[in-house]
Write a protein that holds these residues in place. Structure first.
Motif, PDB file in Angstrom:
ATOM      1  N   UNK A 185       0.825  -1.213   0.000  1.00  0.00           N
ATOM      2  CA  UNK A 185       0.000   0.000   0.000  1.00  0.00           C
ATOM      3  C   UNK A 185       0.863   1.269   0.000  1.00  0.00           C
ATOM      4  N   UNK A 186       1.851   1.299  -0.906  1.00  0.00           N
ATOM      5  CA  UNK A 186       2.816   2.395  -0.924  1.00  0.00           C
ATOM      6  C   UNK A 186       2.151   3.744  -1.201  1.00  0.00           C
ATOM      7  N   UNK A 187       1.158   3.774  -2.110  1.00  0.00           N
ATOM      8  CA  UNK A 187       0.473   5.052  -2.385  1.00  0.00           C
ATOM      9  C   UNK A 187      -0.190   5.588  -1.115  1.00  0.00           C
ATOM     10  N   UNK A 188      -0.827   4.697  -0.360  1.00  0.00           N
ATOM     11  CA  UNK A 188      -1.458   5.112   0.892  1.00  0.00           C
ATOM     12  C   UNK A 188      -0.413   5.610   1.883  1.00  0.00           C
ATOM     13  N   UNK A 189       0.747   4.939   1.938  1.00  0.00           N
ATOM     14  CA  UNK A 189       1.821   5.363   2.838  1.00  0.00           C
ATOM     15  C   UNK A 189       2.325   6.755   2.466  1.00  0.00           C
ATOM     16  N   UNK A 190       2.432   7.016   1.153  1.00  0.00           N
ATOM     17  CA  UNK A 190       2.852   8.342   0.699  1.00  0.00           C
ATOM     18  C   UNK A 190       1.816   9.399   1.091  1.00  0.00           C
ATOM     19  N   UNK A 191       0.546   9.098   0.851  1.00  0.00           N
ATOM     20  CA  UNK A 191      -0.516  10.050   1.200  1.00  0.00           C
ATOM     21  C   UNK A 191      -0.586  10.275   2.706  1.00  0.00           C
ATOM     22  N   UNK A 192      -0.268   9.246   3.471  1.00  0.00           N
ATOM     23  CA  UNK A 192      -0.344   9.357   4.933  1.00  0.00           C
ATOM     24  C   UNK A 192       0.627  10.387   5.492  1.00  0.00           C
ATOM     25  N   UNK A 193       1.659  10.753   4.713  1.00  0.00           N
ATOM     26  CA  UNK A 193       2.647  11.711   5.222  1.00  0.00           C
ATOM     27  C   UNK A 193       2.010  13.054   5.569  1.00  0.00           C
ATOM     28  N   UNK A 194       0.961  13.414   4.848  1.00  0.00           N
ATOM     29  CA  UNK A 194       0.249  14.656   5.172  1.00  0.00           C
ATOM     30  C   UNK A 194      -0.420  14.539   6.537  1.00  0.00           C
ATOM     31  N   UNK A 195      -0.924  13.353   6.857  1.00  0.00           N
ATOM     32  CA  UNK A 195      -1.570  13.152   8.158  1.00  0.00           C
ATOM     33  C   UNK A 195      -0.542  13.121   9.287  1.00  0.00           C
ATOM     34  N   UNK A 196       0.593  12.454   9.041  1.00  0.00           N
ATOM     35  CA  UNK A 196       1.679  12.484  10.028  1.00  0.00           C
ATOM     36  C   UNK A 196       2.070  13.934  10.322  1.00  0.00           C
ATOM     37  N   UNK A 197       2.264  14.697   9.249  1.00  0.00           N
ATOM     38  CA  UNK A 197       2.692  16.082   9.409  1.00  0.00           C
ATOM     39  C   UNK A 197       1.622  16.903  10.116  1.00  0.00           C
ATOM     40  N   UNK A 198       0.348  16.637   9.776  1.00  0.00           N
ATOM     41  CA  UNK A 198      -0.747  17.341  10.448  1.00  0.00           C
ATOM     42  C   UNK A 198      -0.725  17.085  11.946  1.00  0.00           C
ATOM     43  N   UNK A 199      -0.534  15.833  12.340  1.00  0.00           N
ATOM     44  CA  UNK A 199      -0.460  15.498  13.759  1.00  0.00           C
ATOM     45  C   UNK A 199       0.726  16.151  14.439  1.00  0.00           C
ATOM     46  N   UNK A 200       1.863  16.154  13.747  1.00  0.00           N
ATOM     47  CA  UNK A 200       3.075  16.784  14.282  1.00  0.00           C
ATOM     48  C   UNK A 200       2.859  18.282  14.500  1.00  0.00           C
ATOM     49  N   UNK A 201       2.210  18.950  13.537  1.00  0.00           N
ATOM     50  CA  UNK A 201       1.968  20.392  13.654  1.00  0.00           C
ATOM     51  C   UNK A 201       0.936  20.704  14.735  1.00  0.00           C
ATOM     52  N   UNK A 202      -0.040  19.804  14.918  1.00  0.00           N
ATOM     53  CA  UNK A 202      -1.029  19.990  15.993  1.00  0.00           C
ATOM     54  C   UNK A 202      -0.328  20.001  17.347  1.00  0.00           C
ATOM     55  N   UNK A 203       0.610  19.070  17.526  1.00  0.00           N
ATOM     56  CA  UNK A 203       1.343  19.026  18.800  1.00  0.00           C
ATOM     57  C   UNK A 203       2.270  20.236  18.934  1.00  0.00           C
ATOM     58  N   UNK A 204       3.005  20.542  17.855  1.00  0.00           N
ATOM     59  CA  UNK A 204       3.973  21.639  17.913  1.00  0.00           C
ATOM     60  C   UNK A 204       3.284  22.976  18.178  1.00  0.00           C
ATOM     61  N   UNK A 205       2.067  23.148  17.643  1.00  0.00           N
ATOM     62  CA  UNK A 205       1.325  24.402  17.827  1.00  0.00           C
ATOM     63  C   UNK A 205       0.459  24.378  19.080  1.00  0.00           C
ATOM     64  N   UNK A 206       0.434  23.238  19.758  1.00  0.00           N
ATOM     65  CA  UNK A 206      -0.379  23.064  20.963  1.00  0.00           C
ATOM     66  C   UNK A 206      -1.852  23.396  20.711  1.00  0.00           C
ATOM     67  N   UNK A 207      -2.370  22.988  19.553  1.00  0.00           N
ATOM     68  CA  UNK A 207      -3.740  23.344  19.165  1.00  0.00           C
ATOM     69  C   UNK A 207      -4.790  22.702  20.063  1.00  0.00           C
ATOM     70  N   UNK A 208      -4.468  21.548  20.624  1.00  0.00           N
ATOM     71  CA  UNK A 208      -5.450  20.853  21.473  1.00  0.00           C
ATOM     72  C   UNK A 208      -5.884  21.729  22.642  1.00  0.00           C
ATOM     73  N   UNK A 209      -4.985  22.551  23.134  1.00  0.00           N
ATOM     74  CA  UNK A 209      -5.276  23.375  24.312  1.00  0.00           C
ATOM     75  C   UNK A 209      -5.771  24.777  23.952  1.00  0.00           C
ATOM     76  N   UNK A 210      -5.901  25.063  22.674  1.00  0.00           N
ATOM     77  CA  UNK A 210      -6.223  26.431  22.279  1.00  0.00           C
ATOM     78  C   UNK A 210      -7.715  26.620  22.012  1.00  0.00           C
TER      79      UNK A 210
END
Length: 361
Positions: A185-210
């Protein structure tokens, strides 16, 4: 071992329930409800992985992925292959053989979630089912770790975002231009990078607490994604790739915020809280048990047929209840079986060797 974060386990638990429901919608498989579920039920796991991600050396990450993803994938495939072989030679309504044994082995090696025809070979590779997710996440984790390595080398964290977007676009291009699904499922793995990055940015920006405004934006994006059409991450297909990615991230973020509030609310009902968190803590085992039920057992069809005389919606709800009950039994039984549990819960129950080189659990 790191202390578990309660609301993350709740989010995982909700995600697994959505996966089970999404696979058991019967006559409602192409409904609006289905579009809402498919927009987020798999992306949320990649977003959570990005949220929790930390860069590792290659030896460490390979060791972790081999134990936590590849080992349960291999064990589940082996069990299904054996069960399928038994069904081929001893037909009964409870264990169903859908393909030949050699076809099942090829499906396990190829690792995709939907049947695909290999061009120029006159060969159809059958789907291994929902555990395509395990090999896709295996590849996805490696890709995201590589993005961090590259960003460190060039001393630019912005590269993580740029690489993730580029890989995601490449995934959609491959999925639309190549008329078969790439192995693991390599295409799915490639597309998933946007979701990984989204999760990383959510944590880095502390959006959960905002501000509460962000979950509202998340709901809107989730709704737009569902409105524009289906998102099948297993094949890399989206009716609208742009909104599918934004909706997957927005919907996942909404579930994460909701889970934080649920943790507070359900703290007054500890049995319910513990049950949902258990689904999240053991989500991988839930997935493996669910795919065995989905691919091998014929019980869901028997249950559905017993209730269809009442109505389609009643039969569907009862079937969903059955599937949840089945994986609940798996969660109760497997952790209590030495040796077997080490294949699925290796972090908690690693294999060990005593001085006589005898395998113990």
């Amino acid at each position: 071992m790191k202390k578990r974060i309660g609301w993350i386990d709740i989010t995982r638990g909700i995600g697994m329930l959505l996966i089970i429901i999404g696979h058991t919608l019967g006559p409602y498989t192409f409904s609006t409800v289905a579009r809402v579920i498919f927009a987020v039920h798999v992306p949320v796991f990649f977003v959570l992985s990005g949220y929790l991600f930390s860069q590792k050396d290659w030896k460490t990450i390979f060791s972790k992925l081999n134990r936590n993803l590849l080992l349960p994938y291999i064990a589940t495939c082996f069990i299904m292959i054996v069960a399928n072989w038994i069904a081929l030679h001893h037909q009964n309504p409870f264990i169903v053989a859908k393909i030949q044994t050699h076809q099942f082995i090829i499906a396990a090696l190829y690792g995709v979630g939907t049947n695909t025809a290999i061009p120029f070979m006159n060969q159809t590779v059958f789907a291994i089912g929902a555990i395509w997710f395990l090999v896709a996440m295996y590849i996805g984790d490696l890709m995201f770790n590589l993005s961090f390595k590259i960003a460190d080398r060039f001393k630019s964290t912005k590269l993580i975002l740029l690489l993730s977007v580029a890989e995601c676009i490449l995934g959609f291009i491959l999925a639309s231009k190549i008329h078969f699904i790439l192995p693991w499922s390599i295409s799915a793995a490639l597309e998933s990078q946007a979701f990984y990055c989204g999760g990383y940015l959510i944590r880095k920006s502390n959006l959960i607490e905002r501000s509460f405004v962000y979950p509202i934006i998340g709901i809107v994006l989730w709704g737009i994604s569902a409105y524009t059409g289906f998102f099948y991450l297993n094949t890399g297909y989206a009716a609208n790739p742009f909104f599918a990615i934004l909706g997957g991230i927005g919907g996942s973020f909404t579930l994460m915020v909701l889970s934080k509030y649920l943790e507070l609310i359900l703290s007054k009902i500890p049995l319910v809280l513990k049950a949902i968190q258990k689904f999240g803590q053991l989500s991988l085992l839930v997935l493996c048990g669910h795919i065995f039920d989905l691919n091998i057992l014929g019980l869901a069809e028997i249950v559905y047929n017993q209730f269809i005389r009442n109505s389609e919606i009643v039969a569907t709800i009862v079937s969903i209840g059955y599937r949840i009950l089945f994986v609940s039994l798996i969660l109760f039984i497997i952790p209590r079986i030495p040796f077997i549990r080490s294949f699925f819960l290796n972090r908690q129950y690693p294999f060990n060797f005593n001085f006589k080189n005898k395998l113990i659990d």
